[in-house]
Motif scaffolding. Sequence first.
Motif, PDB file in Angstrom:
ATOM      1  N   PHE A 132       0.844  -1.204   0.000  1.00  7.61           N
ATOM      2  CA  PHE A 132       0.000   0.000   0.000  1.00  7.61           C
ATOM      3  C   PHE A 132       0.872   1.244   0.000  1.00  7.61           C
ATOM      4  O   PHE A 132       0.688   2.171  -0.800  1.00  7.61           O
ATOM      5  N   VAL A 133       1.830   1.252   0.932  1.00  5.66           N
ATOM      6  CA  VAL A 133       2.676   2.431   1.091  1.00  5.66           C
ATOM      7  C   VAL A 133       3.538   2.638  -0.161  1.00  5.66           C
ATOM      8  O   VAL A 133       3.695   3.759  -0.658  1.00  5.66           O
ATOM      9  N   HIS A 134       4.079   1.540  -0.683  1.00 10.05           N
ATOM     10  CA  HIS A 134       4.904   1.630  -1.879  1.00 10.05           C
ATOM     11  C   HIS A 134       4.096   2.175  -3.059  1.00 10.05           C
ATOM     12  O   HIS A 134       4.555   3.050  -3.811  1.00 10.05           O
ATOM     13  N   VAL A 135       2.880   1.678  -3.225  1.00 10.17           N
ATOM     14  CA  VAL A 135       2.019   2.150  -4.319  1.00 10.17           C
ATOM     15  C   VAL A 135       1.696   3.623  -4.138  1.00 10.17           C
ATOM     16  O   VAL A 135       1.676   4.401  -5.111  1.00 10.17           O
ATOM     17  N   ALA A 136       1.439   4.048  -2.876  1.00  8.35           N
ATOM     18  CA  ALA A 136       1.111   5.454  -2.635  1.00  8.35           C
ATOM     19  C   ALA A 136       2.265   6.360  -3.036  1.00  8.35           C
ATOM     20  O   ALA A 136       2.078   7.398  -3.681  1.00  8.35           O
ATOM     21  N   THR A 169      -8.116  -0.405   5.959  1.00  4.68           N
ATOM     22  CA  THR A 169      -6.721  -0.340   6.406  1.00  4.68           C
ATOM     23  C   THR A 169      -5.787   0.150   5.307  1.00  4.68           C
ATOM     24  O   THR A 169      -4.977   1.061   5.548  1.00  4.68           O
ATOM     25  N   PRO A 170      -5.851  -0.405   4.090  1.00  4.18           N
ATOM     26  CA  PRO A 170      -4.985   0.151   3.037  1.00  4.18           C
ATOM     27  C   PRO A 170      -5.324   1.591   2.689  1.00  4.18           C
ATOM     28  O   PRO A 170      -4.433   2.378   2.356  1.00  4.18           O
ATOM     29  N   SER A 171      -6.599   1.957   2.783  1.00  2.00           N
ATOM     30  CA  SER A 171      -6.979   3.336   2.481  1.00  2.00           C
ATOM     31  C   SER A 171      -6.411   4.290   3.516  1.00  2.00           C
ATOM     32  O   SER A 171      -5.992   5.409   3.187  1.00  2.00           O
ATOM     33  N   ILE A 172      -6.380   3.870   4.779  1.00  2.00           N
ATOM     34  CA  ILE A 172      -5.786   4.713   5.817  1.00  2.00           C
ATOM     35  C   ILE A 172      -4.301   4.908   5.551  1.00  2.00           C
ATOM     36  O   ILE A 172      -3.780   6.031   5.613  1.00  2.00           O
ATOM     37  N   SER A 173      -3.608   3.809   5.250  1.00  2.00           N
ATOM     38  CA  SER A 173      -2.164   3.897   4.964  1.00  2.00           C
ATOM     39  C   SER A 173      -1.903   4.791   3.755  1.00  2.00           C
ATOM     40  O   SER A 173      -1.005   5.650   3.782  1.00  2.00           O
ATOM     41  N   MET A 174      -2.674   4.619   2.720  1.00  2.00           N
ATOM     42  CA  MET A 174      -2.477   5.396   1.492  1.00  2.00           C
ATOM     43  C   MET A 174      -2.786   6.870   1.713  1.00  2.00           C
ATOM     44  O   MET A 174      -2.078   7.760   1.238  1.00  2.00           O
ATOM     45  N   SER A 175      -3.862   7.151   2.481  1.00  2.00           N
ATOM     46  CA  SER A 175      -4.250   8.539   2.714  1.00  2.00           C
ATOM     47  C   SER A 175      -3.180   9.289   3.489  1.00  2.00           C
ATOM     48  O   SER A 175      -2.917  10.468   3.229  1.00  2.00           O
ATOM     49  N   ARG A 176      -2.539   8.601   4.433  1.00  2.00           N
ATOM     50  CA  ARG A 176      -1.491   9.266   5.213  1.00  2.00           C
ATOM     51  C   ARG A 176      -0.287   9.627   4.336  1.00  2.00           C
ATOM     52  O   ARG A 176       0.376  10.633   4.577  1.00  2.00           O
ATOM     53  N   VAL A 177       0.003   8.803   3.332  1.00  4.32           N
ATOM     54  CA  VAL A 177       1.124   9.101   2.427  1.00  4.32           C
ATOM     55  C   VAL A 177       0.752  10.212   1.457  1.00  4.32           C
ATOM     56  O   VAL A 177       1.551  11.124   1.170  1.00  4.32           O
TER      57      VAL A 177
END
Length: 869
Positions: A132-136, A169-177
Amino acid sequence: MEITALSISLILSLCELNSALVLNVSGARVSSEAAPVKCKLQSTTRVPAFSVDGDYVIGGAFSIHYNMHTVENNYTYMPEPLRCKGSIIPRELRFSSAMIFTIEEINNSTELLPGIRLGYQIYDSCASVPVFVHVAFQLSNGLDPVFYTGDNCSQSGMVMAVVGESGSTPSISMSRVLRPFNIPQVSHFATCACLSDKQQYPNFFRTIPSDQFQADALAKLVKHFGWTWIGAVRSDSDYGNNGMATFLAAARREGICVEYSEAFYRTNPRSRIQRVADVIRRSTAVVVVAFTANEDMRILLEELSLEPFSPRQWIGSECWVTDPDMLRFSFCAGAIGFGIEQSVIPGLRDFLLDLSPSKVAASPLLTEFWEDAFNWADTNKSVCDGSEDIKTLQTPYTDTSQLRITNMVYKAVYAIAHAIHNAVCQETNSTNHCDKFSRIESEEILMQLKKVQFSKNGYDVSFDANGDPVVTYELVNWQKTESGNIELVTVGHYDASLPVGREFRINRNLTWVEGSTQVPVSVCSDSCPPGTRKVLQKGKPICCYDCLPCPEGEISNATDSPDCLPCLKEFWPNAERDTCLPKPVEFLSFNEVLGIILAAFSVGGACLAMITAAVFYRHRSSPIVRANNSELSFLLLFSLTLCFLCSLTFIGAPSEWSCMLRHTAFGITFVLCMSCVLGKTIVVLMAFRATLPGSNVMKWFGPPQQRMTVVSFTFIQVIICTIWLVLDPPFPMKNLTTYKERIILECALGSAVGFWAVLGYIGLLAVFCFVLAVLARKLPDNFNEAKLITFSMLIFCAVWITFIPAYVSSPGKFTVAVEIFAILASSFGLIFRRMMMMMMMCIFAPKCFIILFKPEKNTKKHLMNKNQS
């Protein structure tokens, strides 16, 4: 992965702040005077699953795979790129294809973004936080590992907005990035209520309703069907934990109790999954609310299917209850839950089926899907030969019968396109002019998304202040068909904007667990019927209680009443103790047996007195009548008649006049009677004294004196009664204390002193008369009545002495009956010599016997014969 992410974040931050320093691959410092400025990513570029260049690029992230290849880092060399593994999720692949279809539809539109071509970069996030973080970061940077933008590299390669992710959960991680770069994110499937917090996620929007609304709706659904004892399972993730916490809070407000609440995740050891399954098997709650992701639920249901257990009524969150792949678990038939409203997207099915061999071969992801779908990936043949026909497949990828989340993807892409349109296009003379060379910041798209409002395919799309859409759900039910398959059936709707109590609209019959048409019962304790109250069981939730009957005098007229309410004073509970009824009014009535008997004796006594008077009057000239002071005798008979008749005033409903009359009439007539008896006794004594030589007593007690004696004694009683009536007379009252369950109508005494003064005066005269009669009892005259008067007074005194304790202790209408009995007994005592057993006359009976049956003795000679025994 942590080092890689930190390196990328550091590089982006330095570029964004226009730092005088740049970082090369090794991280060494170089002078800022070197030109041009060079920005280089410190990680391997991740290749999108699908990408097309365009004037403006929209990013996309979907969990097409549900697992990531595990990488062990020893921190001595650069880690290898993150890779997905496992089977492809056909539904997620459909979501990504729907995004491509929507972008192509917009590119072919002449109304939205005319002359501008949208591009896309769609990534497979593997349902893994590191990916998730890598994609963001990848979406923030672009695809070029090295890029030059003069003196600033912070905006290079940035997408306008991102569609995704499919989970909270992935949306939270992505939104923070994405937040530091002001890149808007529009999710189609992230429902965690936490994402509505604009302080933490100011760049987050979604086209699917928040779990806050779904949790409230689920609680109302459980309450709607009367379930108060449930089990709860959830995904151990942001989606499951936040959603279940919201549901449990709403359930408590609705008075619903939870027997257990278990959390698990698909990556947990099997022992953890088995423990959750065992809790469900052993529970007493029939209804189970599952707030889980579809893959988590699939693992749990697979574990439950290994061992038989009592059927459960499943209540599902939207994430899994509308997943067609879950319908294969037949023991969940009857499950209900909320689903996103269905929609029809014209042309989407044809687009999904348009997979030529060349398209499949050009995409590794489609190739993998093709091989999995047609089972060609084996040791003998690694690729398909192109003869396969996807139209023959029955897979969630091609299933467009119930487009729910796919429609959310469709809306999300259109929302971003409208935001870009509002930012780069201007309307002049009803014609849109768009500048595709205009360089717009992602922050501008973020601002335009907040104001987006349009309609597509019959649905309105807009976002509130929290980035949430309008809340509507379909109520879906898993129903078995005649062939034995389970299908998803829409049975109603839920609209949160409607008034409380009217949110549900059920328009079809539901099928419950095991195919039943009756709503299953899931309660810890059965409902307490009216007439009982709930008493909580010690140490258990509020839904576990015992039902105790209401105490005496109290009712409960509602089911599951926590308390019983006392009836008003003039009301009393019925036998079931669920209604207060007017208390029956009780008084000594002429219509009941006791009243009839007493009235008969009263009238009979009066008639007997009048008959006696008639006999005396008929033979008034006879010696025996003349010798027995006929004037006092007639007055005594008259007063006895009144005594008998006054007892009738005690029967019937008390009134103001009857209460005053009954006591005063009784007191005055009895004193009149006692005065006559006393006069006759004095006459006997005076007559004996008159026979003595030289005695002249009789001249002092002749008829005038006798009359004055009677009038004087009676007048004293009249004065006592008058004072009583003037100061504090008797009055009718409702006695509510003697009997709790009925009302006694009776006469209150008013002044108790007045009542006892009346009785005391009567008693005083009776005692005085009794003493005189005792003194004269042995007088030798045949006309001597002293013995008879003595016996009558003895009866009279005995009756009234026993009357006092009987009167005080008798309850209700029997108090009146005792009083009447005393009046009648004492009245009859003056006529009869023996009561009850012998029924022999006392004063008047012997005389009547002689007059009627022994006329030969009714002579002066007989009366004067002193030797006659």
